[in-house]
Design a protein around this motif. Structure first.
Motif, PDB file in Angstrom:
ATOM      1  N   GLU A  10       0.782  -1.157   0.031  1.00 63.85           N
ATOM      2  CA  GLU A  10       0.046   0.001  -0.032  1.00 63.85           C
ATOM      3  C   GLU A  10       0.903   1.271  -0.111  1.00 63.85           C
ATOM      4  OE1 GLU A  10      -3.614   2.137   2.580  1.00 63.85           O
ATOM      5  OE2 GLU A  10      -2.895   0.183   3.421  1.00 63.85           O
TER       6      GLU A  10
ATOM      7  N   LEU B 213       2.349   1.790  -3.361  1.00 66.65           N
ATOM      8  CA  LEU B 213       1.283   2.069  -4.340  1.00 66.65           C
ATOM      9  C   LEU B 213       0.940   3.725  -4.336  1.00 66.65           C
ATOM     10  CD1 LEU B 213      -1.325  -0.641  -4.715  1.00 66.65           C
ATOM     11  CD2 LEU B 213       0.926  -0.352  -5.940  1.00 66.65           C
TER      12      LEU B 213
ATOM     13  N   ASP C 170       0.398   6.112  -7.438  1.00 59.26           N
ATOM     14  CA  ASP C 170      -0.759   7.347  -7.333  1.00 59.26           C
ATOM     15  C   ASP C 170      -0.363   8.532  -7.803  1.00 59.26           C
ATOM     16  OD1 ASP C 170      -2.988   5.578  -6.610  1.00 59.26           O
ATOM     17  OD2 ASP C 170      -2.792   5.950  -4.428  1.00 59.26           O
TER      18      ASP C 170
ATOM     19  N   ALA D  34      -2.080  -6.500  -6.382  1.00 57.11           N
ATOM     20  CA  ALA D  34      -2.372  -5.204  -5.971  1.00 57.11           C
ATOM     21  C   ALA D  34      -2.676  -4.260  -6.640  1.00 57.11           C
ATOM     22  CB  ALA D  34      -1.268  -4.668  -4.629  1.00 57.11           C
TER      23      ALA D  34
ATOM     24  N   SER E  80      -6.071  -4.946  -8.480  1.00 58.17           N
ATOM     25  CA  SER E  80      -7.314  -4.542  -7.379  1.00 58.17           C
ATOM     26  C   SER E  80      -7.607  -2.998  -7.431  1.00 58.17           C
ATOM     27  CB  SER E  80      -7.110  -5.015  -6.015  1.00 58.17           C
ATOM     28  OG  SER E  80      -8.023  -4.830  -5.119  1.00 58.17           O
ATOM     29  N   LYS E  81      -6.394  -2.279  -7.491  1.00 58.90           N
ATOM     30  CA  LYS E  81      -6.775  -0.940  -7.447  1.00 58.90           C
ATOM     31  C   LYS E  81      -6.783  -0.214  -8.640  1.00 58.90           C
ATOM     32  CE  LYS E  81      -5.076   3.225  -4.914  1.00 58.90           C
ATOM     33  NZ  LYS E  81      -4.079   3.535  -3.943  1.00 58.90           N
ATOM     34  N   TYR E  82      -6.185  -0.377  -9.873  1.00 62.97           N
ATOM     35  CA  TYR E  82      -6.221   0.159 -10.976  1.00 62.97           C
ATOM     36  C   TYR E  82      -6.957  -0.535 -12.267  1.00 62.97           C
ATOM     37  CZ  TYR E  82      -2.622   2.587  -8.391  1.00 62.97           C
ATOM     38  OH  TYR E  82      -1.847   3.360  -7.423  1.00 62.97           O
TER      39      TYR E  82
END
Length: 315
Positions: free
Chosen positions: A246, A249, A253, A292, A295-297
């Motif tokens: 996290e 990431l 971001d 990861a 899941s986010k992007y």
């Protein structure tokens, strides 16, 4: 999902092991590239992590006497040829477009240079490195040298006249110029004069203010140049204390926020780091990062980060 990783230091470990074996050319080495546990990027781990293409850096410690640096570079190149390229299904990437022609069962190996200390003030040696397969050149590590100043050099100047000649040679031979260790003035000089520019392993300074990270203005200039920012997994460049996926990431971001969806990639620094992101301790665990990211992007952007951005930019 296939991954392109633009920085590791496996060659330094292989060279060090060979020297420790009582003479470089002795055969009683303790490391082998196939599966030695000491190598974060060994072949078995690459296969498990789906690292389709790995960049292997030649790195010469600034503590090595000047008259020995070329020999150290040649020893690391020898390790590349004798240890890495001898793996089954390993392909030497001799020009970046070769990445696009890799077959499903093949894995690519790219030779790079981290710091111009290896060739001193001798452009013939630089051209020799190109002939041996070097496709990316970082002018400096953290220290200053005859070409430029790194982020750890207090002198704080940009490229020297010789440094500009190095850039000209890279441009002439279509070799990438790596800005990851350059100070701000050197970065500006390379952005202005370099043909193909990228950061092989750097994060966002505005997320964590480490000297090795890129300021927002630098990231924007790389994006406008058509270059890339390949995020690095070295915990001190990510955050304070024990860092997680996290935390990593958050740097992704920021680069995306600055307009870098098509300019972001991966540059682990495996085999050059002794601390690790939780769940990302060697190349075999790349799947944790991919999940990861996915899941986010989402799938498309994850694929871009993993490899497609690099292929579209430079292949």
């Amino acid at each position: 999902m296939n991954i392109i990783d633009t920085h590791c230091d496996a060659l330094l470990k292989l060279q060090g092991d060979a020297r420790a074996a009582h003479g470089y050319f002795q055969k009683n080495r303790t490391l082998n590239y196939l599966n030695s546990n000491e190598l974060d990027t060994n072949m078995e781990r690459r296969i498990e992590g789906q690292v389709k293409v790995q960049f292997y850096a030649i790195f010469i410690s600034p503590g090595i006497p000047d008259n020995e640096k070329w020999q150290h570079a040649l020893e690391q190149i020898d390790a590349f040829y004798e240890e890495v390229l001898t793996m089954d299904n390993m392909v030497h990437i001799k020009q970046l477009s070769d990445i696009k022609t890799l077959k499903n069962h093949e894995y690519g190996a790219v030779l790079t240079l981290e710091g111009s200390d290896a060739f001193g003030n001798d452009l013939m040696k630089l051209r020799t490195l190109f002939r041996l397969g070097v496709l990316s050149v970082g002018l400096v590590w953290n220290n200053g040298n005859l070409a430029a100043d790194g982020v750890g050099e207090t002198r704080g100047t940009g490229l020297s006249e010789f440094g500009f000649k190095v850039v000209e040679e890279c441009n002439k031979h279509n070799v990438l110029i790596d800005v990851s260790h350059l100070n701000v003035h050197g970065f500006e000089d390379v952005i202005e004069h370099g043909k193909y520019v990228f950061a092989s392993h750097s994060n966002a300074w505005s997320i964590h203010n480490h000297a090795r990270n890129l300021h927002d203005e630098q990231i924007i200039k790389l994006i406008k140049k058509g270059g890339m920012i390949n995020i690095v997994f070295c915990p001190p460049f990510i955050g304070e204390g024990k860092v997680t996926l996290e935390d990593l990431l958050r740097h992704v971001d920021k680069i995306i926020e600055l307009g870098g969806e098509e300019n972001i990639g991966l540059g682990s620094d495996f085999d050059g780091i002794t601390e690790f992101v939780e769940g990302l301790e060697d190349a075999s665990e790349y799947g944790n990062l991919i999940e990861a990211l996915r899941s986010k992007y989402g799938e498309e952007l994850t694929e871009r980060i993993a490899s497609r951005n690099f292929v579209e930019r430079f292949c």
